[in-house]
Design a protein around this motif. Structure first.
Motif, PDB file in Angstrom:
ATOM      1  N   THR A 248       0.845  -1.194   0.000  1.00  0.00           N
ATOM      2  CA  THR A 248       0.000   0.000   0.000  1.00  0.00           C
ATOM      3  C   THR A 248       0.878   1.241   0.000  1.00  0.00           C
ATOM      4  O   THR A 248       1.952   1.255   0.620  1.00  0.00           O
ATOM      5  CB  THR A 248      -0.949   0.028   1.213  1.00  0.00           C
ATOM      6  OG1 THR A 248      -1.771   1.206   1.135  1.00  0.00           O
ATOM      7  CG2 THR A 248      -0.179   0.028   2.527  1.00  0.00           C
ATOM      8  N   SER A 249       0.444   2.232  -0.726  1.00  0.00           N
ATOM      9  CA  SER A 249       1.120   3.527  -0.716  1.00  0.00           C
ATOM     10  C   SER A 249       0.304   4.538   0.079  1.00  0.00           C
ATOM     11  O   SER A 249       0.630   5.724   0.110  1.00  0.00           O
ATOM     12  CB  SER A 249       1.295   4.040  -2.154  1.00  0.00           C
ATOM     13  OG  SER A 249       0.027   4.282  -2.748  1.00  0.00           O
ATOM     14  N   LEU A 250      -0.768   4.050   0.720  1.00  0.00           N
ATOM     15  CA  LEU A 250      -1.715   4.934   1.397  1.00  0.00           C
ATOM     16  C   LEU A 250      -1.413   4.990   2.887  1.00  0.00           C
ATOM     17  O   LEU A 250      -1.247   3.957   3.541  1.00  0.00           O
ATOM     18  CB  LEU A 250      -3.146   4.440   1.177  1.00  0.00           C
ATOM     19  CG  LEU A 250      -3.553   4.207  -0.286  1.00  0.00           C
ATOM     20  CD1 LEU A 250      -4.914   3.551  -0.352  1.00  0.00           C
ATOM     21  CD2 LEU A 250      -3.550   5.521  -1.056  1.00  0.00           C
ATOM     22  N   ASP A 251      -1.360   6.174   3.421  1.00  0.00           N
ATOM     23  CA  ASP A 251      -1.228   6.372   4.857  1.00  0.00           C
ATOM     24  C   ASP A 251      -2.604   6.718   5.407  1.00  0.00           C
ATOM     25  O   ASP A 251      -3.068   7.854   5.301  1.00  0.00           O
ATOM     26  CB  ASP A 251      -0.233   7.497   5.155  1.00  0.00           C
ATOM     27  CG  ASP A 251      -0.036   7.715   6.648  1.00  0.00           C
ATOM     28  OD1 ASP A 251      -0.637   6.964   7.442  1.00  0.00           O
ATOM     29  OD2 ASP A 251       0.709   8.636   7.016  1.00  0.00           O
ATOM     30  N   ASN A 252      -3.285   5.715   5.953  1.00  0.00           N
ATOM     31  CA  ASN A 252      -4.665   5.906   6.383  1.00  0.00           C
ATOM     32  C   ASN A 252      -4.796   6.274   7.852  1.00  0.00           C
ATOM     33  O   ASN A 252      -5.884   6.231   8.413  1.00  0.00           O
ATOM     34  CB  ASN A 252      -5.472   4.617   6.122  1.00  0.00           C
ATOM     35  CG  ASN A 252      -5.687   4.383   4.638  1.00  0.00           C
ATOM     36  OD1 ASN A 252      -5.902   5.318   3.891  1.00  0.00           O
ATOM     37  ND2 ASN A 252      -5.602   3.132   4.219  1.00  0.00           N
ATOM     38  N   ASP A 253      -3.689   6.630   8.496  1.00  0.00           N
ATOM     39  CA  ASP A 253      -3.745   6.938   9.920  1.00  0.00           C
ATOM     40  C   ASP A 253      -3.964   8.417  10.197  1.00  0.00           C
ATOM     41  O   ASP A 253      -4.633   8.789  11.158  1.00  0.00           O
ATOM     42  CB  ASP A 253      -2.448   6.478  10.609  1.00  0.00           C
ATOM     43  CG  ASP A 253      -2.293   4.967  10.555  1.00  0.00           C
ATOM     44  OD1 ASP A 253      -3.335   4.282  10.546  1.00  0.00           O
ATOM     45  OD2 ASP A 253      -1.148   4.492  10.505  1.00  0.00           O
ATOM     46  N   GLU A 254      -3.410   9.268   9.383  1.00  0.00           N
ATOM     47  CA  GLU A 254      -3.485  10.705   9.629  1.00  0.00           C
ATOM     48  C   GLU A 254      -4.055  11.420   8.406  1.00  0.00           C
ATOM     49  O   GLU A 254      -3.716  11.081   7.274  1.00  0.00           O
ATOM     50  CB  GLU A 254      -2.094  11.271   9.946  1.00  0.00           C
ATOM     51  CG  GLU A 254      -1.459  10.701  11.207  1.00  0.00           C
ATOM     52  CD  GLU A 254      -2.204  11.117  12.464  1.00  0.00           C
ATOM     53  OE1 GLU A 254      -2.888  12.176  12.432  1.00  0.00           O
ATOM     54  OE2 GLU A 254      -2.126  10.391  13.463  1.00  0.00           O
TER      55      GLU A 254
END
Length: 357
Positions: A248-254
């Motif tokens: 994944t290249s997605l940062d879904n935390d912030e």
């Protein structure tokens, strides 16, 4: 080839029956008086001179005086070039007929059935290269390599690319390494079961072909939102949602956090709203009344989930009913729906959670 077959072929190539008969006779006799050509062929005496004159004009024979009028075959170049040109045209026409039979134009029909997988993957590559917002792909490892350049180009344009790769018997050795997926997709998951080939582009276009074990080879090309929506749900529930990510290249935390499907957004923001957080969003979509582009910004005041869906569930299959967001704007609350929204004011194409307080 028998004489009759040769003359018939020459007739198919454009010569008249008399011309074909006379020309074959000249070939057989070599240089000969015109009267002998007439006797040896089936051309009537009153017609022989006109027939030979036409053949001479076409470059097939030449006539000359030697005590009487003689005829002999001219250089074969003119005839052989003509026949080869005609043969090539027939070959090209045959290939074009086969192509049109196998590849009915998607523009002429919302759903097209094709007979070759090559047609399916070729259209998939073209659709992906035209993608503007999202691409969902379910492919085997070998077909991934074929589509890699198109997927990479789409990712570089900012298109959200969800890639599901399936391998036989759960094999992991044929999977690409995570570093090889960087820049090619937004997220990749590994489905450990054989699967059909599916490509879904911008909510409107679909390419589908059965998995390799299917009895018949065929494909389906779709250029229609309603039919594509069915394939979209098939992809989410069987090819995507239940399988673990391998890249994944997605940062879904912030924040900012982007969502293409409203259901994933509802699943993530509902617990935040229950805990009293303020969730601000930016939504790019379409006004459902006018069909024009519309952007909605503001804090979320409510999520709407109808039916038996559990908003705490991880599986997106639990969100099968109506799902919507209510955004508080300067002009009042605006209801935003997902793909195919009808009762909401806006159909969301991209949702961005810009801030959580």
């Amino acid at each position: 080839m028998e004489r009759a077959d040769l003359t018939e072929t020459l007739e198919d190539a454009g010569l008249s029956p008399y011309q074909a008969d006379a020309y074959v006779t000249v070939l057989e006799l070599g240089a000969a008086p015109v009267t002998r050509v007439a006797d040896a062929s089936g051309v009537p005496d009153p017609r022989i001179y006109d027939v030979l004159r036409d053949l001479e004009s076409a470059g097939y024979i030449e006539t000359y005086e030697q005590e009487s009028l003689y005829a002999r075959a001219n250089s074969l170049d003119a005839l052989t070039d003509d026949l080869r040109t005609r043969a090539n045209r027939f070959t090209e026409a045959t290939e074009e007929i086969e192509r049109r039979w196998n590849e009915p134009s998607v523009e002429q029909s919302t759903v097209s059935i094709v007979t070759r997988f090559e047609t399916v993957i070729k259209n998939a590559d073209e659709f992906i290269r035209d993608a503007e917002t999202q691409v969902n792909v379910s492919v085997g490892a070998e077909h991934f390599e074929r589509l890699r350049p198109a997927l990479q180009a789409a990712t570089e344009r900012g298109v959200r690319v969800n890639l599901s790769i399936h391998t036989p018997d759960g094999d992991t050795e044929s999977l690409p390494d995570p570093e090889d997926l960087e820049g090619v997709c937004s997220e990749a998951r590994h489905r450990r079961l054989p699967s059909p080939f599916v490509v879904i582009v911008d909510r409107t276009r679909t390419c589908f072909a059965p998995h390799a074990g299917s009895t018949n080879e065929y494909g389906v090309l779709v250029d229609d939102r309603t039919h594509t929506y069915v394939f979209h749900w098939y992809f989410l529930t069987t090819q995507w949602d239940t399988w673990e990510p391998i890249y994944t290249s997605l940062d879904n935390d912030e924040p900012p956090i982007d969502y293409i499907d409203i259901r994933y957004c509802v699943r993530d923001v509902t617990p935040l709203l229950r805990d009293g957080a303020t969730v601000r969003v930016r939504i790019e979509g379409t006004d459902t009344d006018t069909g024009t582009d519309r952007v909605v910004e503001g804090p979320l005041s409510e999520v709407i989930v109808t039916g038996d869906g559990d908003v705490a569930a991880e599986s997106i299959a639990s969100y099968g009913g109506r799902v919507a967001l209510v955004v508080e704007t300067d002009d009042g609350p605006v209801e935003v729906g997902g793909w195919g929204a009808m009762v909401e004011a806006v159909e969301a194409h991209r949702i961005t959670v810009v801030d959580v307080e």
